[in-house]
Scaffold this motif. Sequence first.
Motif, short mmCIF file in Angstrom:
data_model
loop_
_atom_site.label_atom_id
_atom_site.label_comp_id
_atom_site.label_asym_id
_atom_site.label_seq_id
_atom_site.Cartn_x
_atom_site.Cartn_y
_atom_site.Cartn_z
N VAL A 162 25.55 78.11 82.87
CA VAL A 162 24.16 77.98 82.44
C VAL A 162 23.58 79.35 82.07
N SER A 163 24.34 80.41 82.37
CA SER A 163 24.05 81.75 81.87
C SER A 163 25.38 82.49 81.91
N GLU A 164 25.38 83.75 81.50
CA GLU A 164 26.64 84.47 81.42
C GLU A 164 27.30 84.63 82.79
N LYS A 165 26.51 84.67 83.84
CA LYS A 165 27.11 84.87 85.17
C LYS A 165 26.79 83.75 86.17
N THR A 166 26.10 82.71 85.72
CA THR A 166 25.71 81.62 86.61
C THR A 166 26.37 80.32 86.19
N PHE A 167 27.03 79.66 87.16
CA PHE A 167 27.74 78.41 86.90
C PHE A 167 27.30 77.37 87.93
N VAL A 168 27.32 76.10 87.51
CA VAL A 168 26.93 75.02 88.41
C VAL A 168 28.03 73.98 88.50
N SER A 169 28.04 73.27 89.61
CA SER A 169 28.90 72.10 89.81
C SER A 169 28.00 70.96 90.26
N PHE A 170 28.38 69.73 89.90
CA PHE A 170 27.57 68.57 90.27
C PHE A 170 28.13 67.83 91.47
N SER A 171 29.41 67.97 91.75
CA SER A 171 30.01 67.33 92.91
C SER A 171 31.14 68.20 93.44
N PRO A 172 30.87 68.92 94.53
CA PRO A 172 29.60 68.97 95.25
C PRO A 172 28.55 69.74 94.45
N LEU A 191 26.38 72.58 93.71
CA LEU A 191 26.34 73.99 94.12
C LEU A 191 26.16 74.87 92.88
N THR A 192 25.80 76.11 93.15
CA THR A 192 25.66 77.12 92.11
C THR A 192 26.43 78.37 92.52
N ILE A 193 27.15 78.95 91.58
CA ILE A 193 27.88 80.19 91.79
C ILE A 193 27.32 81.25 90.84
N VAL A 194 26.94 82.38 91.41
CA VAL A 194 26.45 83.51 90.61
C VAL A 194 27.39 84.69 90.84
N PHE A 195 28.04 85.14 89.79
CA PHE A 195 28.99 86.25 89.90
C PHE A 195 28.23 87.58 89.97
N ASN A 196 28.73 88.47 90.83
CA ASN A 196 28.08 89.76 91.08
C ASN A 196 28.95 90.91 90.57
N TYR A 197 28.34 91.88 89.93
CA TYR A 197 29.05 93.03 89.37
C TYR A 197 28.77 94.28 90.20
N ASN A 198 29.77 95.18 90.23
CA ASN A 198 29.52 96.49 90.84
C ASN A 198 28.95 97.45 89.79
N THR A 199 28.75 98.69 90.19
CA THR A 199 28.12 99.67 89.28
C THR A 199 28.98 100.00 88.07
N ASN A 200 30.27 99.65 88.16
CA ASN A 200 31.18 99.90 87.03
C ASN A 200 31.30 98.69 86.10
N LEU A 260 27.41 82.04 96.59
CA LEU A 260 27.50 80.59 96.57
C LEU A 260 26.22 80.00 97.16
N PHE A 261 25.52 79.22 96.35
CA PHE A 261 24.31 78.53 96.80
C PHE A 261 24.64 77.04 96.92
N GLU A 303 23.36 80.09 101.64
CA GLU A 303 23.66 81.13 100.65
C GLU A 303 24.70 82.06 101.25
N ASN A 304 25.90 82.12 100.63
CA ASN A 304 26.99 82.91 101.16
C ASN A 304 27.65 83.71 100.05
N ILE A 305 28.20 84.86 100.43
CA ILE A 305 28.88 85.72 99.46
C ILE A 305 30.40 85.63 99.67
N ALA A 306 31.12 85.42 98.58
CA ALA A 306 32.59 85.39 98.61
C ALA A 306 33.09 86.64 97.85
#
Length: 450
Positions: free
Chosen positions: A408-418, A420-429, A437-438, A443-446
């Motif tokens: 739904v955006s360049e770094k945000t993805f959704v699933s309908f079953s189950p 949930l929403t996954i937002v990818f995180n970048y480092n300074t590089n 993971l929402f 809310e948890n970080i993998a």
Amino acid sequence: MFNPTEFILNQSYSSKIEQYLQSHYKYRHFMGVVTILYGNQVIFNQGYGMADLEKQLPNTPETKFKIGSVTKQFTAAAILQLQEKGLLDVEKPLSTYLPNYPNGDRLTIHHLLTHTAGIPNLTSFPDYSVWMNQPTTLDKLINRFENLPLEFEPGTQHRYSNSGYIILTKVIEVVSGESYGDYIQKNLLQPLGMNSTGYLSTDVSGLAEGYILKGNEYQQADSINMDTAQGAGALYSTTADLGRWNQFLFANDDPMIQALSQDAIGTTASMISPQVSLGIDVAPNLFYGYGLVIDRESKLSRIGHSGGINGFTASLMYVPDLDITTIVLSNVQSVNPEAIATDLIAILTNESYEKPEPLEQVVITLKKLQTYVGNYYLMPGFDISIFIENNQLQAQGTGQPAINLYPVSEKTFVSFSPKLTIVFNYNTNGIIESFTLFQGEQENIAYKVD
């Protein structure tokens, strides 16, 4: 509040439900059957999509579905029936009935029924997908986990485990002297007239094919030997039969059901009463009975269970304040039947609900998708693999089926079953180092490990 007279006379609710389910079929790839009962009266009953795509056979209210963990309440009922006959006691040690089971003196039947035994869940084992379609026996399944250390002291935590219900299957067979399938058939299903329900050990006519989604295409689900599921998830049924089962559990004014209930099992009070907390801090009013979840967290209390097994999902839910039963059976593995059931109750009570709409996906190149690929550490013993199949980004947790991720955006993805929403995180590089993971209130970080 739900008004049954209004529903039956002007069909306003029925029209809303039909539009809602058609949207699920069109935009969320739902196929299956939905039935709603008020007491013992069917007020909605409709099939969607195909039971068999190759043969072009539609889903109808007569279609049979694998019901996965909805099976557990039948196993629990059989245990309680054997207790009523004086053949076992749920508070006695497991060693009373299975003297050779390791740690059997520390475990009780109650622990197994409530997922508080601490036995590792065999369907979460890393190699489960390798052997789930192979021929097996009940004893071979138990051998896979019986010598593993317990995950916690019995009775101190609730942690869902199919292994516990596989052991209960063995207890039923030892105590009754019959196979699990035969016992359930003769002592629960036949007395209640559930002629389209049974243990799936051979081919069954009228059984739907199970599917998964690859991108937006239906494909046959991976095969599974149903003897792998046993009393944890090996039954099939129809919405009509499951509606009859709920009439039995929540005794209503149907004299036939009441009579059959006394023949089949004298009381179900311990099944439908809170036995242990699910131990979720943000939801303290969620409980497990015997083979059933008791939800006092929601605005309207509800009692039920969901199920999922290769190519199928299921939900059987009862709302006591409304005397409403919702049954959602699907032959698509990515469908979330509990979310559908919850929305159906919202429609009936004029509460807000989320009607599926076309997903506005952004276009992401394959090269960009490949930067997300890798293994991510979420918690001890549980990693999430992100990979690409047929140009579709997917996620798969340890011992879990793969799910589609939609951008739904360049770094945000959704699933309908189950859901949930996954937002990818970048480092300074500018390199992906983790994702957030929402899911629900969590809310948890993998963290990426390769």
